[in-house]
Scaffold this motif. Structure first.
Motif, PDB file in Angstrom:
ATOM      1  N   LEU A  27     -70.718   6.906 -30.273  1.00 43.15           N
ATOM      2  CA  LEU A  27     -71.437   6.066 -31.126  1.00 43.15           C
ATOM      3  C   LEU A  27     -72.475   6.845 -31.663  1.00 43.15           C
ATOM      4  CD1 LEU A  27     -71.942   3.495 -32.686  1.00 43.15           C
ATOM      5  CD2 LEU A  27     -73.036   2.801 -30.715  1.00 43.15           C
ATOM      6  N   ALA A  28     -73.475   7.603 -30.639  1.00 43.26           N
ATOM      7  CA  ALA A  28     -74.533   8.375 -31.003  1.00 43.26           C
ATOM      8  C   ALA A  28     -74.282   9.554 -32.052  1.00 43.26           C
ATOM      9  CB  ALA A  28     -75.252   8.798 -29.762  1.00 43.26           C
ATOM     10  N   ARG A  29     -72.875  10.138 -31.676  1.00 46.40           N
ATOM     11  CA  ARG A  29     -72.496  11.310 -32.601  1.00 46.40           C
ATOM     12  C   ARG A  29     -72.287  10.762 -34.198  1.00 46.40           C
ATOM     13  NH1 ARG A  29     -69.469  13.284 -28.056  1.00 46.40           N
ATOM     14  NH2 ARG A  29     -67.786  12.320 -28.671  1.00 46.40           N
ATOM     15  N   ARG A  30     -71.475   9.713 -34.182  1.00 43.18           N
ATOM     16  CA  ARG A  30     -71.332   9.026 -35.579  1.00 43.18           C
ATOM     17  C   ARG A  30     -72.622   8.533 -36.339  1.00 43.18           C
ATOM     18  NH1 ARG A  30     -67.882   4.051 -34.598  1.00 43.18           N
ATOM     19  NH2 ARG A  30     -68.827   3.539 -36.769  1.00 43.18           N
ATOM     20  N   TRP A  32     -75.524  10.230 -35.354  1.00 41.10           N
ATOM     21  CA  TRP A  32     -76.335  11.426 -36.050  1.00 41.10           C
ATOM     22  C   TRP A  32     -75.802  12.054 -37.290  1.00 41.10           C
ATOM     23  CZ3 TRP A  32     -80.710  13.545 -35.125  1.00 41.10           C
ATOM     24  CH2 TRP A  32     -80.888  14.781 -35.394  1.00 41.10           C
ATOM     25  N   ALA A  33     -74.484  11.800 -37.319  1.00 43.23           N
ATOM     26  CA  ALA A  33     -73.728  12.450 -38.454  1.00 43.23           C
ATOM     27  C   ALA A  33     -74.184  11.564 -39.837  1.00 43.23           C
ATOM     28  CB  ALA A  33     -72.134  12.367 -38.501  1.00 43.23           C
ATOM     29  N   SER A  38     -74.142  15.132 -42.144  1.00 42.91           N
ATOM     30  CA  SER A  38     -73.350  16.346 -41.682  1.00 42.91           C
ATOM     31  C   SER A  38     -72.136  15.923 -40.620  1.00 42.91           C
ATOM     32  CB  SER A  38     -74.189  17.236 -40.791  1.00 42.91           C
ATOM     33  OG  SER A  38     -74.874  16.650 -39.718  1.00 42.91           O
ATOM     34  N   ALA A  39     -71.360  16.663 -40.387  1.00 40.44           N
ATOM     35  CA  ALA A  39     -70.141  16.443 -39.450  1.00 40.44           C
ATOM     36  C   ALA A  39     -70.642  16.382 -38.032  1.00 40.44           C
ATOM     37  CB  ALA A  39     -69.014  17.375 -39.505  1.00 40.44           C
ATOM     38  N   PRO A  40     -70.388  15.415 -37.461  1.00 37.85           N
ATOM     39  CA  PRO A  40     -70.710  15.265 -36.042  1.00 37.85           C
ATOM     40  C   PRO A  40     -70.260  16.579 -35.129  1.00 37.85           C
ATOM     41  CG  PRO A  40     -68.620  13.787 -36.465  1.00 37.85           C
ATOM     42  CD  PRO A  40     -69.272  14.321 -37.644  1.00 37.85           C
ATOM     43  N   PRO A  41     -71.030  16.729 -34.233  1.00 35.84           N
ATOM     44  CA  PRO A  41     -70.711  18.042 -33.119  1.00 35.84           C
ATOM     45  C   PRO A  41     -69.447  17.885 -32.435  1.00 35.84           C
ATOM     46  CG  PRO A  41     -72.700  16.908 -32.785  1.00 35.84           C
ATOM     47  CD  PRO A  41     -72.452  16.201 -33.957  1.00 35.84           C
TER      48      PRO A  41
END
Length: 42
Positions: A27-30, A32-33, A38-41
């Motif tokens: 969820l944090a990656r989504r 942040w994206a 940007s694309a999530p790491p």
């Protein structure tokens, strides 16, 4: 739009807390994206 400020007043502190406490969660990656456009790491 009366509820817009209320949404942001609740959403951004929760988003920041999530990114700070659980930076590796999906969820944090989504989130942040979405914030950085940007694309999530991987």
């Amino acid at each position: 739009m009366t509820g817009g400020w209320l949404f942001h007043a609740l959403y951004w502190p929760l988003a920041g807390l999530l990114l700070w406490r659980w930076p590796s969660s999906a969820l944090a990656r989504r989130l942040w994206a979405r914030i950085t456009w940007s694309a999530p790491p991987r």
